[in-house]
Design a protein around this motif. Structure first.
Motif, PDB file in Angstrom:
ATOM      1  N   ASP A 194       1.584   8.266  -2.032  1.00  0.00           N
ATOM      2  CA  ASP A 194       2.918   7.041  -1.903  1.00  0.00           C
ATOM      3  C   ASP A 194       3.796   7.024  -2.314  1.00  0.00           C
ATOM      4  O   ASP A 194       5.063   6.343  -2.301  1.00  0.00           O
ATOM      5  N   LEU A 195       4.171   7.184  -4.084  1.00  0.00           N
ATOM      6  CA  LEU A 195       5.283   7.584  -4.805  1.00  0.00           C
ATOM      7  C   LEU A 195       6.117   8.039  -3.833  1.00  0.00           C
ATOM      8  O   LEU A 195       7.600   7.805  -4.643  1.00  0.00           O
ATOM      9  N   ALA A 232      -1.858   8.687  -4.428  1.00  0.00           N
ATOM     10  CA  ALA A 232      -0.651   7.513  -5.467  1.00  0.00           C
ATOM     11  C   ALA A 232       0.184   7.828  -5.754  1.00  0.00           C
ATOM     12  O   ALA A 232       1.739   8.174  -4.938  1.00  0.00           O
ATOM     13  N   TYR A 249      -4.605   2.730  -1.610  1.00  0.00           N
ATOM     14  CA  TYR A 249      -5.126   1.591  -1.488  1.00  0.00           C
ATOM     15  C   TYR A 249      -6.078   1.881  -0.315  1.00  0.00           C
ATOM     16  O   TYR A 249      -7.229   1.340   0.110  1.00  0.00           O
ATOM     17  N   ARG A 250      -5.918   2.907   0.440  1.00  0.00           N
ATOM     18  CA  ARG A 250      -6.803   3.354   1.370  1.00  0.00           C
ATOM     19  C   ARG A 250      -8.488   3.677   0.719  1.00  0.00           C
ATOM     20  O   ARG A 250      -9.351   3.736   1.330  1.00  0.00           O
ATOM     21  N   ASP A 300      -0.248   1.931   5.115  1.00  0.00           N
ATOM     22  CA  ASP A 300       0.126   2.961   5.317  1.00  0.00           C
ATOM     23  C   ASP A 300      -0.342   4.212   4.159  1.00  0.00           C
ATOM     24  O   ASP A 300       0.003   5.503   3.787  1.00  0.00           O
ATOM     25  N   SER A 301      -0.413   3.152   2.473  1.00  0.00           N
ATOM     26  CA  SER A 301      -0.666   3.254   1.399  1.00  0.00           C
ATOM     27  C   SER A 301      -2.064   4.526   1.572  1.00  0.00           C
ATOM     28  O   SER A 301      -2.743   3.939   1.592  1.00  0.00           O
ATOM     29  N   ASP A 336       7.539   7.381   0.078  1.00  0.00           N
ATOM     30  CA  ASP A 336       7.200   5.400  -0.512  1.00  0.00           C
ATOM     31  C   ASP A 336       6.803   4.846   0.572  1.00  0.00           C
ATOM     32  O   ASP A 336       7.403   4.308   1.646  1.00  0.00           O
ATOM     33  N   ARG A 337       5.224   5.112   0.648  1.00  0.00           N
ATOM     34  CA  ARG A 337       4.480   4.500   1.368  1.00  0.00           C
ATOM     35  C   ARG A 337       3.893   2.725   1.005  1.00  0.00           C
ATOM     36  O   ARG A 337       3.365   3.185  -0.160  1.00  0.00           O
ATOM     37  N   THR A 338       4.182   2.102   1.695  1.00  0.00           N
ATOM     38  CA  THR A 338       3.491   1.144   1.086  1.00  0.00           C
ATOM     39  C   THR A 338       3.155   0.056   2.468  1.00  0.00           C
ATOM     40  O   THR A 338       3.013   1.394   3.792  1.00  0.00           O
ATOM     41  N   GLY A 339       1.928  -0.373   1.996  1.00  0.00           N
ATOM     42  CA  GLY A 339       0.948  -1.623   3.285  1.00  0.00           C
ATOM     43  C   GLY A 339       0.261  -0.747   3.446  1.00  0.00           C
ATOM     44  O   GLY A 339      -0.882   0.253   2.936  1.00  0.00           O
TER      45      GLY A 339
END
Length: 135
Positions: A54-55, A51, A67-68, A63-64, A58-61
């Motif tokens: 990601d923050l 997380a 969530y992986r 690429d997150s 700015d990784r989303t979708g």
């Protein structure tokens, strides 16, 4: 109550687990609980790190990383199936192994086999033939 009116203990039905099966299932369940705990210990810092990355980037979708990590945890939970067999185990002489299609007395034989199983071997309970594939 007079001795003549006492009922003798009735033996358990033949379709319930014996003591040895319950002890084996207890050990099996404890190992699964231990694995589930290790998963939690590993995934907690990985999810925080994922997380944070990601923050930060700015990784989303797709690429997150967060969530992986969650998907890996879900896949592990599905594989572990911690409580899944419990519903039928109490009413089957093979306890927790009843849902795996493996008879308790054949468990060692199943573990010792090294050839890959056909997809239906576990669900059918049939012995699997030796593998004829060569690599």
């Amino acid at each position: 109550m007079p001795a003549s009116h006492r009922s003798s203990p009735t033996p358990p039905p033949k379709d319930t687990p014996r003591r040895a099966v319950i002890i084996r299932d207890l050990v099996f369940f404890q190992v699964k609980l231990w694995l589930d705990g290790i998963k939690d210990i590993v995934l907690s810092p990985l999810s925080i790190a994922g997380a944070a990355i990601d923050l930060l980037f700015d990784r989303t979708g797709a690429d997150s990383l967060f969530y992986r990590v969650m998907r890996y945890g879900e896949r592990f939970d599905l594989w572990l199936n911690l409580y899944g067999p419990a519903r039928e185990a109490a009413h089957h002489p093979d306890g927790l192994l009843s849902r795996r299609g493996i008879r308790g007395k054949d468990m060692i034989e199943q573990i010792d086999r090294t050839s890959p199983a056909p997809e239906n071997a576990i669900t059918s309970g049939e012995p699997r033939p030796p593998s004829s594939t060569s690599t």
